[in-house]
Design a protein around this motif. Structure first.
Motif, PDB file in Angstrom:
ATOM      1  N   GLY A 106      17.877  62.781  29.679  1.00 13.56           N
ATOM      2  CA  GLY A 106      17.151  64.029  29.881  1.00 13.56           C
ATOM      3  C   GLY A 106      17.617  65.106  28.929  1.00 13.56           C
ATOM      4  O   GLY A 106      18.525  64.907  28.116  1.00 13.56           O
ATOM      5  N   ASP A 107      16.967  66.264  29.033  1.00 12.20           N
ATOM      6  CA  ASP A 107      17.222  67.345  28.100  1.00 12.20           C
ATOM      7  C   ASP A 107      18.479  68.143  28.423  1.00 12.20           C
ATOM      8  O   ASP A 107      19.035  68.812  27.561  1.00 12.20           O
ATOM      9  N   GLY A 108      18.906  68.106  29.690  1.00 11.65           N
ATOM     10  CA  GLY A 108      20.063  68.928  30.048  1.00 11.65           C
ATOM     11  C   GLY A 108      19.647  70.395  30.166  1.00 11.65           C
ATOM     12  O   GLY A 108      18.527  70.694  30.573  1.00 11.65           O
ATOM     13  N   PRO A 109      20.504  71.329  29.779  1.00 10.24           N
ATOM     14  CA  PRO A 109      21.815  71.063  29.173  1.00 10.24           C
ATOM     15  C   PRO A 109      22.850  70.691  30.225  1.00 10.24           C
ATOM     16  O   PRO A 109      22.847  71.218  31.332  1.00 10.24           O
ATOM     17  N   TRP A 110      23.748  69.778  29.834  1.00 14.02           N
ATOM     18  CA  TRP A 110      24.761  69.275  30.738  1.00 14.02           C
ATOM     19  C   TRP A 110      26.112  69.915  30.440  1.00 14.02           C
ATOM     20  O   TRP A 110      26.457  70.129  29.273  1.00 14.02           O
ATOM     21  N   PRO A 111      26.902  70.221  31.460  1.00 18.06           N
ATOM     22  CA  PRO A 111      28.278  70.633  31.200  1.00 18.06           C
ATOM     23  C   PRO A 111      29.023  69.491  30.511  1.00 18.06           C
ATOM     24  O   PRO A 111      28.715  68.318  30.731  1.00 18.06           O
TER      25      PRO A 111
ATOM     26  N   THR B 101      22.378  58.062  28.567  1.00 15.00           N
ATOM     27  CA  THR B 101      22.259  57.912  27.126  1.00 15.00           C
ATOM     28  C   THR B 101      23.663  57.744  26.562  1.00 15.00           C
ATOM     29  O   THR B 101      24.541  58.573  26.828  1.00 15.00           O
ATOM     30  N   GLN B 102      23.884  56.669  25.813  1.00 17.57           N
ATOM     31  CA  GLN B 102      25.171  56.422  25.184  1.00 17.57           C
ATOM     32  C   GLN B 102      24.972  56.332  23.682  1.00 17.57           C
ATOM     33  O   GLN B 102      24.019  55.716  23.208  1.00 17.57           O
ATOM     34  N   GLU B 103      25.890  56.927  22.958  1.00 19.90           N
ATOM     35  CA  GLU B 103      25.768  56.907  21.509  1.00 19.90           C
ATOM     36  C   GLU B 103      27.127  57.071  20.857  1.00 19.90           C
ATOM     37  O   GLU B 103      28.076  57.569  21.476  1.00 19.90           O
TER      38      GLU B 103
ATOM     39  N   ALA C 130      28.182  61.487  37.058  1.00 22.92           N
ATOM     40  CA  ALA C 130      28.458  62.649  37.898  1.00 22.92           C
ATOM     41  C   ALA C 130      27.820  63.924  37.358  1.00 22.92           C
ATOM     42  O   ALA C 130      28.048  65.004  37.905  1.00 22.92           O
ATOM     43  N   GLY C 131      27.035  63.790  36.277  1.00 22.79           N
ATOM     44  CA  GLY C 131      26.289  64.935  35.780  1.00 22.79           C
ATOM     45  C   GLY C 131      26.918  65.687  34.625  1.00 22.79           C
ATOM     46  O   GLY C 131      26.528  66.819  34.335  1.00 22.79           O
ATOM     47  N   PHE C 132      27.858  65.051  33.933  1.00 19.58           N
ATOM     48  CA  PHE C 132      28.490  65.669  32.774  1.00 19.58           C
ATOM     49  C   PHE C 132      28.136  64.904  31.505  1.00 19.58           C
ATOM     50  O   PHE C 132      27.818  63.708  31.555  1.00 19.58           O
ATOM     51  N   ALA C 133      28.216  65.578  30.379  1.00 18.31           N
ATOM     52  CA  ALA C 133      28.167  64.905  29.091  1.00 18.31           C
ATOM     53  C   ALA C 133      29.604  64.690  28.653  1.00 18.31           C
ATOM     54  O   ALA C 133      30.361  65.653  28.480  1.00 18.31           O
ATOM     55  N   ALA C 134      30.023  63.449  28.516  1.00 20.11           N
ATOM     56  CA  ALA C 134      31.404  63.114  28.190  1.00 20.11           C
ATOM     57  C   ALA C 134      31.493  62.710  26.724  1.00 20.11           C
ATOM     58  O   ALA C 134      30.689  61.899  26.241  1.00 20.11           O
TER      59      ALA C 134
END
Length: 301
Positions: free
Chosen positions: A78-83, A55-57, A108-112
């Protein structure tokens, strides 16, 4: 096109033209749309990361001074929560290289999350005039930048997809210095990875420049609130090795045993920037692997 060898951009004697460098306009703006034209190399083959599964925003965050701060976010679907990893840009702001780094982190599994620190004055991403870019960057004061980081962290804490108990920061060139500063200021940060950010005043800095750059990372070792990994080039003409050694000694004196600096002996400044002449693929890949291992250990466990 100058070979950019310093975190804040070139000095007058840096204008040695590269065989590879060419203004983005000469490339037709097709293959490299969105990359900073002031540093784009003609023969560059930037890594491109697709958005599948992401997801990009873009959003805006209210900074302490009331400015509507633009941010770019890339995270897994997805819902996460992601680091979370905050991404502090180079002097060119949030251009395509920074957005792609956010996508790589998301894969890699992070929210940037990448804040646009310079947009109060002007977005430097599309500019080819380095003197104007430097003016824009020079207007971003320490307190303004730390306020923008604080606002970004506050916004992240309100997002259901974010694990706000696991937050890191990484930054490149100018943004590498921001990493050290932020990790000395914000207790919410759990880890930082600084890519070739200036650590101390340049040997040629005037007293005014040295003062304007404060606080310098070399003076912040005692204040670090989380481990920081520094990734530096042994051939970086803008960040001489004595300043790297001074930072290592400061970390040792402060008992910051979880922090450290890795130097790539043959790498120049900006060796990770895959759209520039300075790119060194092997060192960049090794550094990225170290970043992921550092963040995986501290943000996912």
């Amino acid at each position: 096109m100058p070979n950019l060898i310093r975190p804040e951009g070139p000095e007058p004697d840096d204008f040695r033209f590269s065989r590879r460098a060419l203004a983005a306009g000469a490339l037709g703006g097709l293959a490299f749309a969105g990359y900073a034209p002031a540093a784009l190399a003609r023969q560059a083959a930037p890594i491109t990361t697709d958005g599948e599964g992401l997801t990009q925003e873009q959003a805006t965050v209210e900074a302490p001074d009331g400015f509507a701060l633009p941010i770019f976010v890339a995270r897994p679907v997805g819902d996460g929560p992601w680091p979370v990893v905050v991404v502090a840009s180079e002097i060119f702001g949030v251009h395509e290289y920074i957005r792609d780094l956010c996508r790589r982190l998301a894969k890699a599994g992070f929210a940037a999350v990448a804040p646009s620190f310079f947009n109060r004055v002007e977005d430097p991403a599309s500019l080819s005039d380095m003197s104007r870019v430097q003016q824009i960057v020079g207007a971003a004061s320490y307190e303004q930048v730390m306020g923008d980081v604080s606002a970004t962290l506050d916004w992240v804490s309100q997002q259901l997809w974010a694990n706000s108990d696991r937050v890191g920061i990484t930054g490149f060139c100018w943004g590498g210095k921001v990493v050290w500063q932020a990790c000395a200021r914000f207790a919410v940060l759990d880890a930082g990875v600084a890519w070739y950010g200036r650590l101390a005043p340049a040997p040629t800095a005037t007293p005014e420049q040295a003062t304007a750059g404060q606080p310098w990372p070399v003076d912040l070792a005692d204040d670090l609130k989380c481990p920081v990994l520094g990734l530096y080039g042994g051939q970086d003409r803008g960040i001489p090795l004595p300043s790297v050694e001074a930072m290592r000694e400061a970390l040792q004196r402060a008992g910051q045993t979880a922090s450290g600096i890795h130097v790539y002996p043959d790498a120049p400044h900006a060796f990770h920037a895959d759209y520039r002449d300075s790119y060194r693929a092997a060192d960049a890949a090794d550094g990225w692997g170290r970043l992921l291992a550092f963040f995986n250990e501290r943000l996912k466990n």
